[in-house]
Design a protein around this motif. Structure first.
Motif, PDB file in Angstrom:
ATOM      1  N   THR A   1      63.350  21.198  13.031  1.00 14.80           N
ATOM      2  CA  THR A   1      63.253  19.901  12.353  1.00 14.80           C
ATOM      3  C   THR A   1      61.903  19.748  11.665  1.00 14.80           C
ATOM      4  O   THR A   1      61.819  19.255  10.534  1.00 14.80           O
ATOM      5  N   VAL A   2      60.846  20.174  12.337  1.00 13.69           N
ATOM      6  CA  VAL A   2      59.508  20.107  11.734  1.00 13.69           C
ATOM      7  C   VAL A   2      59.450  20.939  10.454  1.00 13.69           C
ATOM      8  O   VAL A   2      58.952  20.479   9.412  1.00 13.69           O
ATOM      9  N   ALA A   3      59.977  22.156  10.529  1.00 18.92           N
ATOM     10  CA  ALA A   3      59.944  23.046   9.359  1.00 18.92           C
ATOM     11  C   ALA A   3      60.699  22.430   8.179  1.00 18.92           C
ATOM     12  O   ALA A   3      60.234  22.456   7.035  1.00 18.92           O
TER      13      ALA A   3
ATOM     14  N   ILE B   1      51.537  26.463   7.107  1.00 26.20           N
ATOM     15  CA  ILE B   1      52.259  25.601   8.058  1.00 26.20           C
ATOM     16  C   ILE B   1      53.610  26.233   8.419  1.00 26.20           C
ATOM     17  O   ILE B   1      54.014  26.261   9.586  1.00 26.20           O
ATOM     18  N   ALA B   2      54.293  26.778   7.406  1.00 28.78           N
ATOM     19  CA  ALA B   2      55.603  27.386   7.647  1.00 28.78           C
ATOM     20  C   ALA B   2      55.482  28.621   8.531  1.00 28.78           C
ATOM     21  O   ALA B   2      56.302  28.835   9.437  1.00 28.78           O
ATOM     22  N   LEU B   3      54.461  29.450   8.293  1.00 24.94           N
ATOM     23  CA  LEU B   3      54.288  30.654   9.107  1.00 24.94           C
ATOM     24  C   LEU B   3      53.947  30.287  10.547  1.00 24.94           C
ATOM     25  O   LEU B   3      54.406  30.935  11.494  1.00 24.94           O
TER      26      LEU B   3
ATOM     27  N   GLU C   1      52.730  12.531   8.659  1.00 26.50           N
ATOM     28  CA  GLU C   1      53.230  11.266   9.221  1.00 26.50           C
ATOM     29  C   GLU C   1      54.754  11.178   9.123  1.00 26.50           C
ATOM     30  O   GLU C   1      55.429  10.795  10.092  1.00 26.50           O
ATOM     31  N   VAL C   2      55.282  11.522   7.949  1.00 22.30           N
ATOM     32  CA  VAL C   2      56.743  11.464   7.763  1.00 22.30           C
ATOM     33  C   VAL C   2      57.437  12.427   8.713  1.00 22.30           C
ATOM     34  O   VAL C   2      58.442  12.090   9.360  1.00 22.30           O
ATOM     35  N   ALA C   3      56.908  13.644   8.815  1.00 26.29           N
ATOM     36  CA  ALA C   3      57.515  14.636   9.716  1.00 26.29           C
ATOM     37  C   ALA C   3      57.461  14.157  11.162  1.00 26.29           C
ATOM     38  O   ALA C   3      58.434  14.326  11.915  1.00 26.29           O
ATOM     39  N   ALA C   4      56.349  13.578  11.577  1.00 23.87           N
ATOM     40  CA  ALA C   4      56.209  13.118  12.967  1.00 23.87           C
ATOM     41  C   ALA C   4      57.246  12.046  13.306  1.00 23.87           C
ATOM     42  O   ALA C   4      57.888  12.098  14.369  1.00 23.87           O
ATOM     43  N   ILE C   5      57.425  11.079  12.398  1.00 26.02           N
ATOM     44  CA  ILE C   5      58.408  10.012  12.647  1.00 26.02           C
ATOM     45  C   ILE C   5      59.827  10.562  12.660  1.00 26.02           C
ATOM     46  O   ILE C   5      60.629  10.261  13.559  1.00 26.02           O
TER      47      ILE C   5
ATOM     48  N   LEU D   1      56.175  31.249  13.831  1.00 18.85           N
ATOM     49  CA  LEU D   1      55.634  31.875  15.037  1.00 18.85           C
ATOM     50  C   LEU D   1      56.050  31.102  16.285  1.00 18.85           C
ATOM     51  O   LEU D   1      56.466  31.692  17.300  1.00 18.85           O
ATOM     52  N   ILE D   2      55.959  29.780  16.204  1.00 19.33           N
ATOM     53  CA  ILE D   2      56.366  28.945  17.352  1.00 19.33           C
ATOM     54  C   ILE D   2      57.867  29.091  17.612  1.00 19.33           C
ATOM     55  O   ILE D   2      58.320  29.178  18.755  1.00 19.33           O
TER      56      ILE D   2
END
Length: 268
Positions: free
Chosen positions: A199-201, A250-252, A60-64, A256-257
């Motif tokens: 930013t997500v990472a 999640i990091a890997l 949730e925090v990452a999405a916002i 990849l993305i």
């Protein structure tokens, strides 16, 4: 300068060995220790109420943070690449502030501003809003540390593509929104995508600033990185490894993305 083949092989061995020792070996050990007692123990560790709460809070925090920083990043990049205004150099320098300041200092500064004795703390408390040791504080800290990524990825793309097509569209009668939506946005989409992934990472892996402002309340303000630290300090090593493996997965996936987007950005 020509390098002989023995030296080429030696340099490659040193480079790969360095990467193996510093990057691959620690991650591999995490996965080995996580799964050495079987999948059942791992599943039990990552499905406890505290772990599930930490996982969804992190998402949730990452999405916002990613949504807000993407909008800000695009607007700021347009201002830096296309605009001419007083203070442009100062704005350009301020954007890099999160790179220069320690995340712990960021957390402390947020407490000084939004804490109970801070500048805005008493007024927010009177309005029934708690920022520090609460969800808004975690979001603010994450937004702060992830702010530069979209700006720094989109600005060079805007400068590289130039504004000739935008001027031509304006000459043909397109308004500002039509020009942005049909001309500018398609040309910078891969830069935006790469900045979003970065930013997500950063948001998912953030620890220092979140650690200061969250209060580390289990099931309420505890993110995945805080859960790993808590389990490790409480000698729940297997639980810490399981949560770390979840973060590593999640990091890997993010890596990849990033690789895919970076390749497409270079081809565009």
């Amino acid at each position: 300068m020509t390098v002989s083949r023995p030296w080429q092989i030696t340099l490659r061995v040193i480079g790969l060995g360095w990467l193996l020792i510093l990057l691959l070996a620690p991650v591999a050990i995490i996965f080995y220790r996580t799964f050495e007692h079987g999948l059942t123990e791992v599943f039990d560790s990552i499905t406890t109420p505290a772990a599930v709460s930490a996982f969804w809070l992190t998402i949730e925090v990452a999405a916002i943070a990613v949504a807000l920083n993407t909008v800000f990043g695009i607007v700021c990049a347009l201002a830096l690449a296309r605009g001419t205004f007083r203070g442009k150099g100062i704005l350009d320098a301020i954007i890099d502030l999160p790179f220069a300041i320690s995340p712990v200092v960021v957390g402390l500064s947020l407490i000084l501003v939004y804490g109970t004795t801070g500048w805005f703390g008493p007024a927010l408390a009177d309005a029934g809003i708690q920022v520090i040791f609460s969800f808004p504080g975690i979001v603010l800290a994450t937004i702060f540390v992830t702010l530069p990524f979209v700006v720094r990825e989109v600005t060079p793309v805007l400068r590289e593509v130039g504004d000739e097509q935008e001027q031509a569209a304006s000459t043909l009668g397109a308004n500002a929104w039509q020009t942005f939506w049909r001309i500018t946005l398609p040309s910078i989409r891969w830069g935006i995508a790469y900045g979003v992934v970065l930013t997500v990472a950063r948001a998912i892996g953030e620890f220092g600033a979140v650690s200061v402002v969250s209060g580390k309340i289990s099931g309420e303000t505890e993110t995945l990185t805080l859960l790993v630290e808590k389990r490790f300090t409480n000698f729940d090593i297997a639980g810490a490894y399981a949560a770390s493996a979840l973060l590593a997965v999640i990091a890997l996936g993010t890596l990849l993305i990033m690789t895919t987007f970076n390749r497409r950005r270079e081809e565009a």
